[in-house]
Structures are given as structure tokens and as C-alpha cells.
Motif scaffolding. Structure first.
Motif, short mmCIF file in Angstrom:
data_model
loop_
_atom_site.label_atom_id
_atom_site.label_comp_id
_atom_site.label_asym_id
_atom_site.label_seq_id
_atom_site.Cartn_x
_atom_site.Cartn_y
_atom_site.Cartn_z
N MET A 1 3.07 -0.22 -12.35
CA MET A 1 4.22 -0.13 -11.48
C MET A 1 3.83 -0.56 -10.08
N SER A 2 4.73 -1.17 -9.40
CA SER A 2 4.48 -1.59 -8.04
C SER A 2 4.55 -0.40 -7.10
N ILE A 3 3.47 -0.17 -6.39
CA ILE A 3 3.45 0.93 -5.41
C ILE A 3 4.50 0.67 -4.34
N LYS A 4 4.68 -0.60 -4.03
CA LYS A 4 5.66 -0.99 -3.00
C LYS A 4 7.01 -0.35 -3.28
N PHE A 5 7.52 -0.53 -4.48
CA PHE A 5 8.85 -0.02 -4.80
C PHE A 5 8.86 1.50 -4.91
N GLY A 6 7.76 2.08 -5.38
CA GLY A 6 7.68 3.53 -5.44
C GLY A 6 7.80 4.15 -4.06
N LEU A 7 7.09 3.58 -3.08
CA LEU A 7 7.15 4.11 -1.71
C LEU A 7 8.51 3.88 -1.09
N LEU A 8 9.09 2.72 -1.31
CA LEU A 8 10.43 2.45 -0.77
C LEU A 8 11.44 3.44 -1.34
N ALA A 9 11.34 3.72 -2.64
CA ALA A 9 12.27 4.64 -3.28
C ALA A 9 12.14 6.04 -2.65
N LEU A 10 10.90 6.46 -2.40
CA LEU A 10 10.69 7.79 -1.82
C LEU A 10 11.15 7.87 -0.37
N LEU A 11 11.16 6.74 0.32
CA LEU A 11 11.59 6.73 1.73
C LEU A 11 13.11 6.68 1.90
N GLY A 38 -5.68 5.21 0.49
CA GLY A 38 -5.88 3.88 1.07
C GLY A 38 -4.85 2.89 0.55
N GLN A 39 -4.49 3.00 -0.76
CA GLN A 39 -3.45 2.14 -1.33
C GLN A 39 -2.12 2.39 -0.64
N VAL A 40 -1.84 3.65 -0.37
CA VAL A 40 -0.57 4.01 0.26
C VAL A 40 -0.48 3.37 1.64
N TYR A 41 -1.52 3.54 2.46
CA TYR A 41 -1.46 3.01 3.82
C TYR A 41 -1.52 1.49 3.86
N THR A 42 -2.27 0.88 2.94
CA THR A 42 -2.30 -0.58 2.87
C THR A 42 -0.91 -1.11 2.52
N THR A 43 -0.26 -0.44 1.57
CA THR A 43 1.09 -0.86 1.16
C THR A 43 2.08 -0.65 2.29
N LEU A 44 1.98 0.47 3.00
CA LEU A 44 2.88 0.71 4.13
C LEU A 44 2.71 -0.36 5.21
N THR A 45 1.47 -0.78 5.45
CA THR A 45 1.22 -1.85 6.44
C THR A 45 1.91 -3.14 6.01
N ARG A 46 1.81 -3.46 4.73
CA ARG A 46 2.48 -4.68 4.22
C ARG A 46 4.00 -4.55 4.31
N LEU A 47 4.50 -3.37 3.97
CA LEU A 47 5.95 -3.16 4.03
C LEU A 47 6.46 -3.29 5.47
N GLU A 48 5.68 -2.78 6.41
CA GLU A 48 6.06 -2.91 7.82
C GLU A 48 6.03 -4.37 8.25
N ARG A 49 4.98 -5.08 7.85
CA ARG A 49 4.87 -6.51 8.16
C ARG A 49 6.07 -7.29 7.63
N ASP A 50 6.53 -6.91 6.42
CA ASP A 50 7.65 -7.61 5.78
C ASP A 50 9.01 -7.11 6.23
#
Length: 194
Positions: A1-11, A38-50
Motif C-alpha cells: 500500500m502507498s504510505i502517501k495515500f494512507g497519510l493523506l486519508a488520516l489527515l 522515518g518513512q512517515v516524515y520522508t513521505t510528509l516531506t514529499r507530500l509538502e513538496r507536491d
């Protein structure tokens, strides 16, 4: 599963810290897919960049993140789109068995038996886990049941592989590396997808 979408869903409900997101993700999935912080914060950085999340304040050196309108659109699209079989990771077991059939000196039957034993053990553990669930923990029960169904399907597939190998032995065929033109395989694969 993509962590990206999991975090977006939770937010979607409210801004959250990285550790909070990790805890909620693991609670929702019954910790069956633990996340490294570390995966969470790396993904959040990418999500912010995007442009899909943005900082929403800071306390004690911790940044809370909130979803943007673009992030809401992105996660809504994810929920509305079925997961394609081609988008899932390659099946290492299928690749292993395919290669075992072509590499000299490999006891394919033993590979199948070892996998069946490991999958049965996993299935028993998952079944125990499902039985220990509380009635209100149904979100992660769905995840556990998905894993149970996948393990059951894998055992059925291993049975099929064993039967297929047995038929080939009885008919005198041996497993060999295909010599057909790779383009033929691509064409057959495209026909199956249609």
C-alpha cells in the motif's frame, strides 16, 4: 500500500503530527504493516513538496501537518479508483517457483513444501489474531481477514503447482527454459489483459 495515500486519508479529519499519523495508521491496520517513523516524515516531506499537505503549526519542535485541497482531491481519487492487479508488487513466490523450474539441481517439490508449511503457520497465527480481536476493532479485522484470504489462496495455488508438476512428471515432460520469442509472450500477455 502507498504510505502517501494512507497519510493523506488520516489527515482528512484534522492536522496531525508524524508520530500521531504512524500510531493511527498502525491502529487502523492492527500493526500488520508497521511504519518506520522515518518513512512517515520522508513521505510528509514529499507530500509538502507536491502541495498535498502543508505545515499547520509547531509545538515542542514538532510540526503538525494538514491536508490541502489538492491533497483532498488526490486521496478522493485514490478511494474512487480500484487497485489494479498490475500495480501490486511482483509476486516473489511465483518468480521463485518459475526460476526453480528452470535452474538445474533445484528440488521444486521441496520449495513448494517449505512454502506451504510457512504459509500454513502464518494462516494459523492470523486466525488466532482474528479470534482475539475485540468487536469494535473491525477496521483492522478487515486487514487481517484480507491476509487470511491471501494465505488460503496461496495454499490453493501451491496445491495447483504440485498437481501440475505431477502431471508433467507422469507425461514425461521436464521443465525447461522457454525458447520461444519473447515477443510471443508479450503478445499473449496483452491478449489475456484484453
Amino acid at each position: 500500500m502507498s504510505i502517501k495515500f494512507g497519510l493523506l486519508a488520516l489527515l482528512r479529519s484534522e492536522p496531525k503530527y508524524g508520530y500521531q499519523l504512524r500510531g493511527e495508521f498502525e491502529a487502523a491496520t492492527g500493526s500488520t504493516w508497521p511504519l518506520n517513523i522515518g518513512q512517515v516524515y520522508t513521505t510528509l516531506t514529499r507530500l509538502e513538496r507536491d502541495g498535498l499537505v502543508r505545515p499547520a503549526g509547531e509545538a515542542d519542535g514538532k510540526v503538525r501537518y494538514e491536508i490541502t485541497e489538492a491533497g483532498r482531491t488526490e486521496v478522493a481519487g485514490w478511494f474512487d479508483t480500484p487497485v489494479a492487479r498490475e500495480d501490486r508488487p511482483r509476486d516473489e513466490l511465483a518468480i521463485k517457483l518459475a526460476l526453480a523450474l528452470t535452474v538445474p539441481g533445484i528440488d521444486v517439490a521441496a520449495v513448494v513444501q517449505h512454502q506451504r508449511a510457512a504459509t500454513m503457520t502464518s494462516l494459523q497465527e492470523l486466525t488466532r489474531l482474528k479470534r482475539s480481536a475485540k468487536p469494535d476493532e473491525w477496521s483492522w479485522q478487515l486487514v487481517v481477514e484480507s491476509m487470511i484470504f491471501a494465505a488460503e489462496a496461496e495454499i490453493r495455488w501451491l496445491d495447483h503447482c504440485e498437481a501440475m508438476m505431477s502431471r508433467h512428471r507422469r507425461s514425461g515432460h521436464t521443465a525447461t527454459t522457454p525458447t520461444a520469442d519473447p515477443a510471443d509472450h508479450v503478445e499473449k500477455t496483452d491478449q489475456v489483459r484484453r
